[in-house]
Write a protein that holds these residues in place. Sequence first.
Motif, PDB file in Angstrom:
ATOM      1  N   TYR A 193      -7.521   7.884   9.201  1.00 36.97           N
ATOM      2  CA  TYR A 193      -7.825   7.964  10.631  1.00 36.97           C
ATOM      3  C   TYR A 193      -7.450   6.670  11.351  1.00 36.97           C
ATOM      4  CZ  TYR A 193     -10.497   8.471  14.950  1.00 36.97           C
ATOM      5  OH  TYR A 193     -10.865   8.523  16.278  1.00 36.97           O
ATOM      6  N   SER A 194      -7.741   5.518  10.726  1.00 29.14           N
ATOM      7  CA  SER A 194      -7.419   4.238  11.367  1.00 29.14           C
ATOM      8  C   SER A 194      -5.911   4.065  11.509  1.00 29.14           C
ATOM      9  CB  SER A 194      -8.024   3.063  10.595  1.00 29.14           C
ATOM     10  OG  SER A 194      -7.335   2.818   9.391  1.00 29.14           O
ATOM     11  N   TYR A 195      -5.154   4.558  10.531  1.00 26.55           N
ATOM     12  CA  TYR A 195      -3.681   4.483  10.635  1.00 26.55           C
ATOM     13  C   TYR A 195      -3.160   5.414  11.728  1.00 26.55           C
ATOM     14  CZ  TYR A 195      -3.555   1.902   6.225  1.00 26.55           C
ATOM     15  OH  TYR A 195      -3.706   0.964   5.235  1.00 26.55           O
ATOM     16  N   GLU A 217     -12.987  -0.585  10.141  1.00 29.67           N
ATOM     17  CA  GLU A 217     -12.533  -1.331   8.963  1.00 29.67           C
ATOM     18  C   GLU A 217     -13.717  -1.701   8.070  1.00 29.67           C
ATOM     19  OE1 GLU A 217      -8.502  -3.305  10.889  1.00 29.67           O
ATOM     20  OE2 GLU A 217     -10.323  -4.513  10.805  1.00 29.67           O
ATOM     21  N   GLN A 265      -4.801   6.365  14.370  1.00 30.06           N
ATOM     22  CA  GLN A 265      -5.163   5.745  15.642  1.00 30.06           C
ATOM     23  C   GLN A 265      -4.128   4.706  16.076  1.00 30.06           C
ATOM     24  OE1 GLN A 265      -9.136   4.096  15.210  1.00 30.06           O
ATOM     25  NE2 GLN A 265      -9.848   5.446  16.849  1.00 30.06           N
ATOM     26  N   ASN A 266      -3.585   3.973  15.126  1.00 35.13           N
ATOM     27  CA  ASN A 266      -2.584   2.955  15.438  1.00 35.13           C
ATOM     28  C   ASN A 266      -1.246   3.563  15.849  1.00 35.13           C
ATOM     29  OD1 ASN A 266      -4.332   0.815  14.912  1.00 35.13           O
ATOM     30  ND2 ASN A 266      -3.769   0.728  12.762  1.00 35.13           N
ATOM     31  N   ILE A 267      -0.980   4.778  15.395  1.00 36.77           N
ATOM     32  CA  ILE A 267       0.271   5.452  15.744  1.00 36.77           C
ATOM     33  C   ILE A 267       0.194   6.020  17.161  1.00 36.77           C
ATOM     34  CG2 ILE A 267       1.766   7.422  15.219  1.00 36.77           C
ATOM     35  CD1 ILE A 267       0.972   7.045  12.263  1.00 36.77           C
ATOM     36  N   LYS A 280     -12.299  -4.314  14.063  1.00 38.21           N
ATOM     37  CA  LYS A 280     -12.670  -2.925  14.374  1.00 38.21           C
ATOM     38  C   LYS A 280     -13.783  -2.498  13.414  1.00 38.21           C
ATOM     39  CE  LYS A 280      -7.921  -1.802  15.647  1.00 38.21           C
ATOM     40  NZ  LYS A 280      -6.728  -1.082  15.231  1.00 38.21           N
ATOM     41  N   ASN A 297      -5.403  -7.287   4.494  1.00 40.76           N
ATOM     42  CA  ASN A 297      -4.733  -6.668   5.640  1.00 40.76           C
ATOM     43  C   ASN A 297      -5.624  -6.358   6.835  1.00 40.76           C
ATOM     44  OD1 ASN A 297      -1.837  -6.209   4.798  1.00 40.76           O
ATOM     45  ND2 ASN A 297      -2.937  -5.395   3.041  1.00 40.76           N
ATOM     46  N   PHE A 298      -6.919  -6.275   6.632  1.00 39.75           N
ATOM     47  CA  PHE A 298      -7.819  -5.991   7.748  1.00 39.75           C
ATOM     48  C   PHE A 298      -8.218  -7.291   8.439  1.00 39.75           C
ATOM     49  CE2 PHE A 298      -9.966  -1.789   6.182  1.00 39.75           C
ATOM     50  CZ  PHE A 298      -8.769  -1.120   6.340  1.00 39.75           C
ATOM     51  N   SER A 299      -8.354  -7.197   9.748  1.00 40.80           N
ATOM     52  CA  SER A 299      -8.861  -8.343  10.504  1.00 40.80           C
ATOM     53  C   SER A 299     -10.377  -8.236  10.699  1.00 40.80           C
ATOM     54  CB  SER A 299      -8.180  -8.397  11.877  1.00 40.80           C
ATOM     55  OG  SER A 299      -8.491  -7.221  12.615  1.00 40.80           O
TER      56      SER A 299
END
Length: 128
Positions: A121-123, A67, A125-127, A64, A59-61
């Motif tokens: 935190y990464s989730y 990740e 940030q996406n919100i 960032k 799921n990670f690219s």
Amino acid sequence: MILLTQVIGALYAMLAVIFGAFGAHALKKTFTEDQLKSFETGVKYQMYHAIILIVVGYNFSFTKTIETYIVYCFIIGIFLFSFSIYGLCISASKNKKIKLLGPITPIGGLFLVIGWGLLLYSYIQNII
């Protein structure tokens, strides 16, 4: 980094199955009940985090930095947490407990918590 994450996740999962079987059969004869429970905790946490490594690998690219930090925290955390438990249990069962491993276990746990915190935190940030 994607493939490496998946490979390490699969390796840790495979080792968790091997160690789980080893603990359930070979070590059951030499471990106390508490040692067996501790060993099983190491195996469970290793498997849980191996699975998350495989999932994030898909799921990670890895565009960032966060990740990459998440993956490193899980890889290091699994190694320090689970493998120090294995070492403590096996050495204690032979009456040669390696006390140096005692403080390593919570450090590994801290890496796992940081990994989950960074993932949260990464989730967030996406919100936002």
